[in-house]
Design a protein around this motif. Structure first.
Motif, PDB file in Angstrom:
ATOM      1  N   PHE A  39     -78.622  14.838 -46.888  1.00  0.00           N
ATOM      2  CA  PHE A  39     -77.278  15.388 -46.983  1.00  0.00           C
ATOM      3  C   PHE A  39     -76.270  14.306 -46.623  1.00  0.00           C
ATOM      4  O   PHE A  39     -76.416  13.620 -45.616  1.00  0.00           O
ATOM      5  N   SER A  40     -75.235  14.157 -47.439  1.00  0.00           N
ATOM      6  CA  SER A  40     -74.181  13.173 -47.195  1.00  0.00           C
ATOM      7  C   SER A  40     -72.837  13.894 -47.138  1.00  0.00           C
ATOM      8  O   SER A  40     -72.318  14.322 -48.174  1.00  0.00           O
ATOM      9  N   PRO A  41     -72.266  14.043 -45.942  1.00  0.00           N
ATOM     10  CA  PRO A  41     -70.958  14.692 -45.839  1.00  0.00           C
ATOM     11  C   PRO A  41     -69.839  13.727 -46.214  1.00  0.00           C
ATOM     12  O   PRO A  41     -70.020  12.505 -46.203  1.00  0.00           O
ATOM     13  N   ARG A  42     -68.670  14.278 -46.543  1.00  0.00           N
ATOM     14  CA  ARG A  42     -67.524  13.443 -46.908  1.00  0.00           C
ATOM     15  C   ARG A  42     -66.248  14.094 -46.393  1.00  0.00           C
ATOM     16  O   ARG A  42     -66.033  15.289 -46.590  1.00  0.00           O
ATOM     17  N   VAL A  43     -65.415  13.308 -45.752  1.00  0.00           N
ATOM     18  CA  VAL A  43     -64.093  13.746 -45.304  1.00  0.00           C
ATOM     19  C   VAL A  43     -63.127  12.616 -45.631  1.00  0.00           C
ATOM     20  O   VAL A  43     -63.401  11.459 -45.327  1.00  0.00           O
ATOM     21  N   ALA A  44     -61.999  12.950 -46.244  1.00  0.00           N
ATOM     22  CA  ALA A  44     -61.000  11.924 -46.558  1.00  0.00           C
ATOM     23  C   ALA A  44     -59.607  12.515 -46.383  1.00  0.00           C
ATOM     24  O   ALA A  44     -59.361  13.670 -46.724  1.00  0.00           O
ATOM     25  N   LEU A  45     -58.711  11.702 -45.851  1.00  0.00           N
ATOM     26  CA  LEU A  45     -57.307  12.057 -45.711  1.00  0.00           C
ATOM     27  C   LEU A  45     -56.512  11.078 -46.556  1.00  0.00           C
ATOM     28  O   LEU A  45     -56.656   9.864 -46.410  1.00  0.00           O
ATOM     29  N   THR A  46     -55.677  11.611 -47.450  1.00  0.00           N
ATOM     30  CA  THR A  46     -54.862  10.761 -48.311  1.00  0.00           C
ATOM     31  C   THR A  46     -53.396  11.117 -48.099  1.00  0.00           C
ATOM     32  O   THR A  46     -53.035  12.292 -48.041  1.00  0.00           O
ATOM     33  N   TYR A  47     -52.570  10.077 -47.972  1.00  0.00           N
ATOM     34  CA  TYR A  47     -51.137  10.272 -47.803  1.00  0.00           C
ATOM     35  C   TYR A  47     -50.402   9.451 -48.845  1.00  0.00           C
ATOM     36  O   TYR A  47     -50.661   8.249 -49.003  1.00  0.00           O
ATOM     37  N   SER A  48     -49.498  10.064 -49.580  1.00  0.00           N
ATOM     38  CA  SER A  48     -48.733   9.370 -50.610  1.00  0.00           C
ATOM     39  C   SER A  48     -47.361   9.009 -50.064  1.00  0.00           C
ATOM     40  O   SER A  48     -46.627   9.879 -49.582  1.00  0.00           O
ATOM     41  N   ILE A  49     -47.019   7.711 -50.122  1.00  0.00           N
ATOM     42  CA  ILE A  49     -45.719   7.270 -49.612  1.00  0.00           C
ATOM     43  C   ILE A  49     -44.612   7.448 -50.653  1.00  0.00           C
ATOM     44  O   ILE A  49     -43.433   7.362 -50.325  1.00  0.00           O
ATOM     45  N   ALA A  50     -44.965   7.674 -51.885  1.00  0.00           N
ATOM     46  CA  ALA A  50     -43.936   7.828 -52.941  1.00  0.00           C
ATOM     47  C   ALA A  50     -43.586   9.266 -53.177  1.00  0.00           C
ATOM     48  O   ALA A  50     -44.272  10.168 -52.995  1.00  0.00           O
TER      49      ALA A  50
END
Length: 178
Positions: A167-178
């Motif tokens: 099992f491979s978990p994934r968590v990502a936070l993305t922030y757009s400056i535009a």
């Protein structure tokens, strides 16, 4: 190395999607540097592939085959049983089928899919290695939070040479400056 190649691709537009067919073949010769030293690939060593892909909006279904065959003497090491250059001969065949889709619901975009792959190989330097089957599936939820988004997901894979699934978990936070 010398690598003459031939590739062809045909796209077919359908009323509800697109089919893409592709295939190719390449010959190869020359020196290939590997972790166990340089090998001089014999003329007649070849690679080929074929694929088909269907796409309808966010749904994708695809299949491919990769075929590689080569023979080559090592330029540094000798076989202790023969006193001649260590010889590598291999024939690999990979077959893969995969599918994926996405669905939007409010602030969420759910992505899901999976694949099945069969690797078959014969390698003179590893005569007991014959192949492996792999199957896997994934699910991801991308949550829109204004200029930011959070992706939460996971993938589970079962490899034929391992006893238990991985099992491979994934968590990502993305922030757009535009």
């Amino acid at each position: 190395t010398s690598q003459p190649k031939f590739d062809v691709r045909v796209d077919r537009e359908l009323a509800d999607g697109r089919l893409t067919y592709a295939g190719g073949v390449a010959g190869t010769s020359g020196i290939a540097h590997t972790a166990i030293g340089p090998f001089d690939l014999d003329n007649g060593s070849s690679m080929g592939y074929a694929s088909v892909r269907y796409r309808k909006r966010t749904l994708q279904v695809a299949a491919f085959a990769n075929l590689v065959g080569a023979s080559a003497p090592n330029l540094l090491f000798v076989d202790p049983t023969t006193g001649r250059p260590l010889h590598l001969a291999f024939d690999t065949r990979t077959y893969d089928v995969e599918a994926s889709d996405r669905r939007a619901a409010g602030r969420h975009v759910f992505a899901f899919g999976g694949n099945a792959r069969r690797n078959q190989f014969e390698i003179s330097l590893a005569p007991l290695a014959k192949g492996r089957t792999e199957v896997g599936a994934y699910l991801q939820d991308q949550i829109a939070l204004g200029r930011a988004s959070v992706s939460l997901g996971g993938r589970i894979d079962k490899f034929g040479n391992l006893d238990a699934p991985v099992f491979s978990p994934r968590v990502a936070l993305t922030y757009s400056i535009a």
